[in-house]
Write a protein that holds these residues in place. Structure first.
Motif, PDB file in Angstrom:
ATOM      1  N   ARG A 212      78.364  56.117 -23.235  1.00  0.00           N
ATOM      2  CA  ARG A 212      79.527  56.193 -24.121  1.00  0.00           C
ATOM      3  C   ARG A 212      80.276  54.867 -24.149  1.00  0.00           C
ATOM      4  N   ILE A 213      80.430  54.251 -22.974  1.00  0.00           N
ATOM      5  CA  ILE A 213      81.139  52.973 -22.909  1.00  0.00           C
ATOM      6  C   ILE A 213      80.400  51.903 -23.711  1.00  0.00           C
ATOM      7  N   GLN A 214      79.077  51.851 -23.607  1.00  0.00           N
ATOM      8  CA  GLN A 214      78.315  50.860 -24.375  1.00  0.00           C
ATOM      9  C   GLN A 214      78.514  51.056 -25.878  1.00  0.00           C
ATOM     10  N   ARG A 215      78.469  52.279 -26.328  1.00  0.00           N
ATOM     11  CA  ARG A 215      78.633  52.533 -27.764  1.00  0.00           C
ATOM     12  C   ARG A 215      80.047  52.195 -28.226  1.00  0.00           C
ATOM     13  N   GLU A 216      81.037  52.482 -27.394  1.00  0.00           N
ATOM     14  CA  GLU A 216      82.410  52.109 -27.740  1.00  0.00           C
ATOM     15  C   GLU A 216      82.558  50.591 -27.808  1.00  0.00           C
ATOM     16  N   LEU A 217      81.916  49.882 -26.905  1.00  0.00           N
ATOM     17  CA  LEU A 217      81.968  48.419 -26.918  1.00  0.00           C
ATOM     18  C   LEU A 217      81.329  47.852 -28.180  1.00  0.00           C
ATOM     19  N   LEU A 218      80.227  48.459 -28.622  1.00  0.00           N
ATOM     20  CA  LEU A 218      79.590  47.974 -29.846  1.00  0.00           C
ATOM     21  C   LEU A 218      80.488  48.207 -31.056  1.00  0.00           C
ATOM     22  N   ARG A 219      81.121  49.366 -31.114  1.00  0.00           N
ATOM     23  CA  ARG A 219      82.034  49.628 -32.233  1.00  0.00           C
ATOM     24  C   ARG A 219      83.208  48.643 -32.222  1.00  0.00           C
ATOM     25  N   GLU A 220      83.659  48.286 -31.029  1.00  0.00           N
ATOM     26  CA  GLU A 220      84.822  47.407 -30.918  1.00  0.00           C
ATOM     27  C   GLU A 220      84.481  45.949 -31.192  1.00  0.00           C
ATOM     28  N   HIS A 221      83.322  45.504 -30.703  1.00  0.00           N
ATOM     29  CA  HIS A 221      83.003  44.064 -30.750  1.00  0.00           C
ATOM     30  C   HIS A 221      81.916  43.704 -31.747  1.00  0.00           C
ATOM     31  N   GLY A 222      81.142  44.673 -32.173  1.00  0.00           N
ATOM     32  CA  GLY A 222      80.231  44.439 -33.276  1.00  0.00           C
ATOM     33  C   GLY A 222      78.904  43.794 -32.956  1.00  0.00           C
ATOM     34  N   SER A 223      78.631  43.479 -31.700  1.00  0.00           N
ATOM     35  CA  SER A 223      77.339  42.870 -31.374  1.00  0.00           C
ATOM     36  C   SER A 223      76.855  43.361 -30.019  1.00  0.00           C
ATOM     37  N   LEU A 224      75.543  43.483 -29.888  1.00  0.00           N
ATOM     38  CA  LEU A 224      74.964  43.913 -28.622  1.00  0.00           C
ATOM     39  C   LEU A 224      75.126  42.844 -27.553  1.00  0.00           C
ATOM     40  N   ALA A 225      75.158  41.573 -27.949  1.00  0.00           N
ATOM     41  CA  ALA A 225      75.405  40.509 -26.971  1.00  0.00           C
ATOM     42  C   ALA A 225      76.768  40.691 -26.321  1.00  0.00           C
ATOM     43  N   ALA A 226      77.771  41.057 -27.122  1.00  0.00           N
ATOM     44  CA  ALA A 226      79.102  41.309 -26.571  1.00  0.00           C
ATOM     45  C   ALA A 226      79.094  42.526 -25.658  1.00  0.00           C
ATOM     46  N   VAL A 227      78.299  43.535 -25.994  1.00  0.00           N
ATOM     47  CA  VAL A 227      78.164  44.704 -25.121  1.00  0.00           C
ATOM     48  C   VAL A 227      77.674  44.271 -23.750  1.00  0.00           C
ATOM     49  N   VAL A 228      76.636  43.434 -23.717  1.00  0.00           N
ATOM     50  CA  VAL A 228      76.078  42.979 -22.442  1.00  0.00           C
ATOM     51  C   VAL A 228      77.116  42.178 -21.661  1.00  0.00           C
ATOM     52  N   THR A 229      77.832  41.287 -22.359  1.00  0.00           N
ATOM     53  CA  THR A 229      78.848  40.466 -21.698  1.00  0.00           C
ATOM     54  C   THR A 229      79.915  41.327 -21.035  1.00  0.00           C
ATOM     55  N   HIS A 230      80.417  42.307 -21.760  1.00  0.00           N
ATOM     56  CA  HIS A 230      81.455  43.175 -21.199  1.00  0.00           C
ATOM     57  C   HIS A 230      80.892  44.057 -20.080  1.00  0.00           C
ATOM     58  N   CYS A 231      79.656  44.497 -20.213  1.00  0.00           N
ATOM     59  CA  CYS A 231      79.061  45.328 -19.165  1.00  0.00           C
ATOM     60  C   CYS A 231      78.823  44.513 -17.895  1.00  0.00           C
ATOM     61  N   GLU A 232      78.541  43.226 -18.042  1.00  0.00           N
ATOM     62  CA  GLU A 232      78.399  42.375 -16.860  1.00  0.00           C
ATOM     63  C   GLU A 232      79.700  42.327 -16.087  1.00  0.00           C
ATOM     64  N   ARG A 233      80.819  42.269 -16.784  1.00  0.00           N
ATOM     65  CA  ARG A 233      82.114  42.238 -16.110  1.00  0.00           C
ATOM     66  C   ARG A 233      82.411  43.562 -15.406  1.00  0.00           C
ATOM     67  N   ILE A 234      82.044  44.660 -16.063  1.00  0.00           N
ATOM     68  CA  ILE A 234      82.243  45.975 -15.444  1.00  0.00           C
ATOM     69  C   ILE A 234      81.362  46.110 -14.208  1.00  0.00           C
ATOM     70  N   THR A 235      80.124  45.611 -14.286  1.00  0.00           N
ATOM     71  CA  THR A 235      79.224  45.609 -13.129  1.00  0.00           C
ATOM     72  C   THR A 235      79.874  44.913 -11.947  1.00  0.00           C
ATOM     73  N   GLY A 236      80.603  43.834 -12.235  1.00  0.00           N
ATOM     74  CA  GLY A 236      81.249  43.076 -11.190  1.00  0.00           C
ATOM     75  C   GLY A 236      82.573  43.629 -10.718  1.00  0.00           C
TER      76      GLY A 236
END
Length: 373
Positions: free
Chosen positions: A345-369
């Motif tokens: 759900r978080i990944q899909r919300e990030l895509l709706r908010e930021h518009g790119s899968l690259a941005a999804v990965v970037t934000h998920c890296e921060r959450i991982t940390g």
């Protein structure tokens, strides 16, 4: 108190594009170099970090612990170390079950991986998936099999809770855990029948190995199995989880499920005989829905809401959770997970908010940390 341990597989990605990078060798070399700088008395195992099937991923394993707070510290520490080792190799690590961006995985070198590539062809080549495995201690193989027989209906709920792989090759798969679907292409993966005894379990494993389809015991990919290395039951249904608190929640639930199952066995209570075909449907439904659609109720195998399925799991294991001191942590964890959603759900919300899968990965890296979702 039963000990628990967690194995997490992490994805290596480019810091700018978010695409997977085949840098496992460099990351593991950095981890090895860091061992020379350990302070006296540091008991970290040399093989806390290990390679996996593909060069685009690394794995770590925590030590066995009995306190969930300590497990949280272990996971946080190893994620932090993984980030540091990856950075020294020019990569990021991110806790995603599959790569959101297109990937062309690279199998690691070695005779075993070469055998896998030859035997399973494209299925092995495409198998860039990251899971979370929970080990819980058992007294014997007989107790372990009794646990395996009795936790079967509850495992799909853990898949739904952990689901963190909605994207595959740049496309929304329509699944919450597409990792679970890719993983189940392998011939020994998935739900298992009731075994009834340790002898029957080992007979079944020996018969499977005798076919020549599998290379070794490590390829017995049941949803839950007896570990070939440790005196544990290993539950293997979860995606690697985006937030580090979620594997701790899963570990607490797995331990409580194991304790509940063992007590039922000692009391002479038979396991549920729910048909394995129904369990396959429950596992599919969990992978498809995650926490955003119907699940199959573990007791009735009929559609129910995610909240009802999760609460049924909690109610089933509640007494063991209370006695282990994990009840409050688990109740808070479940409430938070149902409210904010899992990684999918978080990944899909990030895509709706930021518009790119690259941005999804970037934000998920921060959450991982450790940054907030």
């Amino acid at each position: 108190m039963r000990s628990v341990g967690v194995e997490e597989e992490l994805l290596l990605v480019d810091a700018h594009s978010g695409e997977p990078l085949a840098l496992a060798g460099a990351v593991l070399a950095a981890a090895d170099r860091s061992l020379g700088h350990r302070p006296p008395g540091d008991e970290q195992r040399r093989h806390a970090f290990e390679k996996e099937l593909q060069k685009e991923q690394v794995e770590f394993a925590t030590k066995p612990v009995t306190e969930m707070g300590e497990l949280q510290e272990e996971i946080t520490r190893y994620r932090t170390e993984a980030r540091r080792h990856a950075a020294s190799a020019g990569a990021l690590v991110v806790a995603l079950g599959t790569s959101p961006l297109p990937a062309r995985p690279s199998l690691n070198a070695g005779k075993r991986y070469a055998w896998l590539a030859e035997q399973f062809g494209l299925t092995a080549q495409e198998q860039l998936t990251c899971g979370c495995h929970v080990h819980v201690s058992v007294e014997s193989d007989e107790e372990g099999v009794a646990v395996l027989d009795r936790i079967r209906p509850w495992l799909p709920v853990l898949t739904a809770m952990s689901a963190n792989s909605p994207y595959w090759q740049g496309t929304d798969s329509k699944y919450a855990s597409y990792r679970s679907r890719v993983w189940n292409r392998l011939p020994s993966a998935g739900p298992m029948d009731v075994f009834g005894s340790a002898d029957r379990y080992h007979e079944q494993v020996d018969a499977m190995l005798g076919t020549g389809v599998l290379h070794d015991r490590a390829m017995i990919y049941f949803d839950a199995r007896l570990s070939a290395t440790y005196p544990t039951v290993e539950v293997r249904v979860a995606d690697v989880c985006l937030e580090s608190s979620t594997p701790v929640l899963l570990a607490a639930l797995v331990r409580a499920l194991a304790e509940t199952a063992s007590r039922a066995w000692h009391n002479g209570e038979p396991p549920s005989r729910v048909d394995t075909n129904l369990l396959r449907l429950a596992a599919w439904r969990a992978g498809r829905s995650g926490l955003d659609g119907p699940l199959l109720h573990p007791k009735t195998m009929r559609e129910t809401s995610p909240a009802e399925a999760v609460q049924a799991l909690y109610a089933h294991a509640r007494q063991a959770l209370i006695e282990s001191g994990d009840d409050g942590r688990v109740r808070r964890g479940i409430a938070g997970l149902l409210e904010r959603g899992n990684g999918a759900r978080i990944q899909r919300e990030l895509l709706r908010e930021h518009g790119s899968l690259a941005a999804v990965v970037t934000h998920c890296e921060r959450i991982t940390g450790g940054s907030p979702a």
